[in-house]
Design a protein around this motif. Structure first.
Motif, PDB file in Angstrom:
ATOM      1  N   ALA A  49       0.787  -1.085   0.161  1.00  0.00           N
ATOM      2  CA  ALA A  49       0.193   0.062   0.207  1.00  0.00           C
ATOM      3  C   ALA A  49       0.761   1.340  -0.196  1.00  0.00           C
ATOM      4  CB  ALA A  49      -0.847  -0.024   1.371  1.00  0.00           C
ATOM      5  N   LYS A  50       1.860   1.228   0.687  1.00  0.00           N
ATOM      6  CA  LYS A  50       2.871   2.409   0.861  1.00  0.00           C
ATOM      7  C   LYS A  50       3.502   2.706  -0.495  1.00  0.00           C
ATOM      8  CE  LYS A  50       3.039   3.472   5.342  1.00  0.00           C
ATOM      9  NZ  LYS A  50       3.011   5.080   5.668  1.00  0.00           N
ATOM     10  N   ILE A  51       3.965   1.499  -1.075  1.00  0.00           N
ATOM     11  CA  ILE A  51       4.523   1.634  -2.372  1.00  0.00           C
ATOM     12  C   ILE A  51       3.510   2.100  -3.352  1.00  0.00           C
ATOM     13  CG2 ILE A  51       5.439   0.164  -4.540  1.00  0.00           C
ATOM     14  CD1 ILE A  51       6.681  -1.516  -2.553  1.00  0.00           C
ATOM     15  N   GLY A  52       2.249   1.699  -3.363  1.00  0.00           N
ATOM     16  CA  GLY A  52       1.282   2.163  -4.359  1.00  0.00           C
ATOM     17  C   GLY A  52       0.947   3.748  -4.185  1.00  0.00           C
ATOM     18  N   ASP A  53       0.879   4.043  -3.033  1.00  0.00           N
ATOM     19  CA  ASP A  53       0.853   5.569  -2.788  1.00  0.00           C
ATOM     20  C   ASP A  53       1.877   6.332  -3.354  1.00  0.00           C
ATOM     21  OD1 ASP A  53      -1.538   5.171  -1.193  1.00  0.00           O
ATOM     22  OD2 ASP A  53      -0.492   5.204   0.703  1.00  0.00           O
ATOM     23  N   TYR A  54       3.119   5.867  -3.228  1.00  0.00           N
ATOM     24  CA  TYR A  54       4.136   6.558  -3.873  1.00  0.00           C
ATOM     25  C   TYR A  54       4.081   6.671  -5.498  1.00  0.00           C
ATOM     26  CZ  TYR A  54       9.003   7.852  -4.747  1.00  0.00           C
ATOM     27  OH  TYR A  54      10.015   8.715  -5.233  1.00  0.00           O
ATOM     28  N   VAL A  55       3.678   5.130  -5.942  1.00  0.00           N
ATOM     29  CA  VAL A  55       3.907   5.328  -7.376  1.00  0.00           C
ATOM     30  C   VAL A  55       2.624   6.326  -7.925  1.00  0.00           C
ATOM     31  CG1 VAL A  55       3.495   3.825  -9.413  1.00  0.00           C
ATOM     32  CG2 VAL A  55       5.005   3.120  -7.417  1.00  0.00           C
ATOM     33  N   HIS A  56       1.485   6.224  -7.304  1.00  0.00           N
ATOM     34  CA  HIS A  56       0.403   6.821  -7.954  1.00  0.00           C
ATOM     35  C   HIS A  56       0.566   8.350  -7.830  1.00  0.00           C
ATOM     36  CE1 HIS A  56      -2.224   2.922  -7.104  1.00  0.00           C
ATOM     37  NE2 HIS A  56      -1.626   3.013  -8.082  1.00  0.00           N
ATOM     38  N   ARG A  57       1.501   8.855  -6.978  1.00  0.00           N
ATOM     39  CA  ARG A  57       1.813  10.265  -7.033  1.00  0.00           C
ATOM     40  C   ARG A  57       2.379  10.738  -8.167  1.00  0.00           C
ATOM     41  NH1 ARG A  57       2.799   9.770  -1.241  1.00  0.00           N
ATOM     42  NH2 ARG A  57       4.754   9.700  -1.766  1.00  0.00           N
ATOM     43  N   MET A  58       3.092   9.678  -8.900  1.00  0.00           N
ATOM     44  CA  MET A  58       3.893  10.149 -10.065  1.00  0.00           C
ATOM     45  C   MET A  58       2.807  10.598 -11.181  1.00  0.00           C
ATOM     46  SD  MET A  58       6.857   6.873 -10.341  1.00  0.00           S
ATOM     47  CE  MET A  58       7.321   7.850 -11.960  1.00  0.00           C
ATOM     48  N   GLY A  59       3.413  11.651 -12.097  1.00  0.00           N
ATOM     49  CA  GLY A  59       2.612  11.910 -13.172  1.00  0.00           C
ATOM     50  C   GLY A  59       2.841  11.143 -14.434  1.00  0.00           C
ATOM     51  N   PRO A  60       1.949  11.362 -15.524  1.00  0.00           N
ATOM     52  CA  PRO A  60       2.306  10.723 -16.704  1.00  0.00           C
ATOM     53  C   PRO A  60       3.486  11.077 -17.508  1.00  0.00           C
ATOM     54  CG  PRO A  60       0.515  12.489 -17.061  1.00  0.00           C
ATOM     55  CD  PRO A  60       0.913  12.321 -15.654  1.00  0.00           C
ATOM     56  N   VAL A  61       4.119  10.042 -18.110  1.00  0.00           N
ATOM     57  CA  VAL A  61       5.356  10.192 -18.696  1.00  0.00           C
ATOM     58  C   VAL A  61       5.472   9.590 -20.155  1.00  0.00           C
ATOM     59  CG1 VAL A  61       6.231   8.352 -17.775  1.00  0.00           C
ATOM     60  CG2 VAL A  61       8.020   9.862 -18.399  1.00  0.00           C
ATOM     61  N   TRP A  62       6.152  10.258 -21.126  1.00  0.00           N
ATOM     62  CA  TRP A  62       6.488   9.551 -22.369  1.00  0.00           C
ATOM     63  C   TRP A  62       7.612   8.464 -22.199  1.00  0.00           C
ATOM     64  CZ3 TRP A  62       3.349  10.174 -26.413  1.00  0.00           C
ATOM     65  CH2 TRP A  62       2.449  11.194 -26.618  1.00  0.00           C
ATOM     66  N   VAL A  63       7.318   7.221 -22.705  1.00  0.00           N
ATOM     67  CA  VAL A  63       8.316   6.216 -22.596  1.00  0.00           C
ATOM     68  C   VAL A  63       8.408   5.565 -24.146  1.00  0.00           C
ATOM     69  CG1 VAL A  63       8.814   4.095 -21.552  1.00  0.00           C
ATOM     70  CG2 VAL A  63       7.552   5.662 -20.238  1.00  0.00           C
ATOM     71  N   GLU A  64       9.704   5.350 -24.469  1.00  0.00           N
ATOM     72  CA  GLU A  64       9.922   4.501 -25.658  1.00  0.00           C
ATOM     73  C   GLU A  64      10.470   3.137 -25.476  1.00  0.00           C
ATOM     74  OE1 GLU A  64      12.865   6.708 -27.822  1.00  0.00           O
ATOM     75  OE2 GLU A  64      12.415   5.278 -29.794  1.00  0.00           O
TER      76      GLU A  64
END
Length: 422
Positions: free
Chosen positions: A34-49
């Motif tokens: 749950a802690k990891i999920g909270d941290y990850v979900h705060r990240m914004g969208p990103v362009w990835v190749e």
């Protein structure tokens, strides 16, 4: 947002931070995920190749792995099938793609995956890299600085509009602006907004409108499109030409996901052509209401001022000095009467003293005058030359003399000269 610590099996609250855990007070796996999920979900969208591995479809979802071949790393990706249909991207095993995705943490499986909202075939990634490099260069030159943004005119005389020969952008701008301000005028330049001629024609149209003295604001509008369709509005030549305009510029490309560089250098970025039409002119209805409120407020303020002044004037008129203004003169009249009496007495005293002094001077004059001496019995004798005789020795017998007495004159001859006896 992190979950509040829950009680452990022993009844004690769980540590709030990872640094507070210990062998005696560990976190359960569910709490950690749950802690990891909270941290990850705060990240914004990103362009990835990356490279597509094992694409599959289940109902309306498409799943595949995105692999970085150089580092041999892989992330799972999921996206809506409509995203691929909209982009016209056909996914094959081994295809190179650029995706716009938000990281998601799947707590149950303890896996990090990407939720893609846009998928584009290879080649776009290189183009994106070049655009990002151009953005950094132009930003370093200060072309995106807020300080150089010019305010749009409140009521432009004429709006210059650069738009496609065919499309809804012109309609959206003109109709929405006219609804808000019916008197607005447009100078329209219809050009190619995509393809090999787009940059040249858009630049020429912007410069032509910029040279027109009656155009107060320029709008470059297009009704959205794919990333490739909008590439002309990130061209360096077009962007630098836009930055060199002396007329305020509105960019209304109408693409929320991708931000063409023109949006960054323009004085105002409209989200859509409709937004541009609403932004370039004021709302006549709102302005009329504001004017009516201002007039009402001014009239109210004027009435209040007049009423306040009238009350003040009425209070002044009730004061004794204004109700009976002649009373202001009473003390002065009394003082004037007193001064008049004092001046009369002073004048009489001065005249009396002057008369007495005059009489005294007259008496002194009479006492000292030759006539007064003659009246006391004295006489003045002159010889034949008219000189006053003071010494009898200056005369001889038979000399003619002239004698003046108080009441007349006498001519005589000397019969005898006798010197004074001592």
């Amino acid at each position: 947002m992190t979950d509040a610590p829950s009680p452990s099996a022993a009844g004690e609250p769980l540590p709030d931070k990872a640094s507070e855990t210990s062998a005696e007070r560990p976190w359960p796996v569910s709490h950690l995920t749950a802690k990891i999920g909270d941290y990850v979900h705060r990240m914004g969208p990103v362009w990835v190749e990356g490279q597509v591995i094992r694409p599959s479809r289940w109902k309306n979802l498409v799943f595949f792995d995105l692999r970085d071949a150089s580092e041999n790393m892989t992330l799972g990706v999921s996206t809506q099938a409509s995203v691929l249909d909209r982009a016209g991207a056909g996914l094959d095993d081994g295809s190179r793609v650029v995706i716009h995705a938000r990281p998601r943490w799947w707590a149950r499986s303890g896996a990090l995956k990407l939720d893609a909202s846009d998928v584009r075939l290879a080649g776009v990634g290189d183009l994106l890299a070049r655009i990002e490099a151009l953005k950094e260069s132009l930003a370093g030159e200060g072309l995106f600085d807020v300080e150089r943004k010019r305010p749009l005119p409140f009521i432009p005389r004429t709006v210059g509009l650069v738009c496609a020969t065919q499309g809804d952008a012109e309609h959206d701008v003109v109709v929405n602006a006219t609804k808000r301000w019916p008197a607005v005028r447009f100078e329209i330049r219809r050009v190619s907004v995509q393809g090999k001629h787009a940059v040249r024609e858009v630049v020429a149209a912007m410069r032509e409108l910029d040279e027109a003295s009656h155009v107060d604001v320029i709008v470059v509008a297009r009704g959205g499109g794919s990333f490739e369709d909008l590439i002309a509005f990130s061209d360096e030549t077009l962007v630098r030409a836009a930055a060199a305009l002396s007329t305020p510029l509105v960019s209304a490309i109408g693409h929320e996901k991708d931000c063409p560089i023109l949006d960054l250098v323009a004085d105002y970025r409209a989200s859509t052509p409709t937004d541009a039409g609403k932004r370039i002119v004021p709302d006549a209805h709102v302005e009329r209401e504001g004017l009516a409120r201002a007039r009402a407020a001014s009239a109210s303020a004027l009435r209040q001022r007049l009423e306040r002044e009238a009350r003040g004037l009425a209070q002044l008129r009730t004061r004794p000095v204004l109700a009976h203004p002649q009373r202001m003169l009473d003390p002065h009249a009394e003082r004037l009467h007193l001064l008049h009496e004092r001046n009369g007495r002073a004048l009489v005293a001065a005249l009396t003293a002057a008369d007495a002094h005059t009489r005294q001077l007259a008496a002194s004059l009479r006492a000292l005058s030759p006539q007064g001496t003659l009246e006391r019995g004295y006489a003045i004798m002159r010889d034949g030359d008219g000189s006053v005789v003071r010494d009898p020795s200056t005369l001889a017998p038979q000399d003619a003399v002239h004698v003046r007495v108080a009441s007349g004159e006498v001519d005589a001859k000397v019969t005898e000269v006798r010197p004074a006896s001592h």
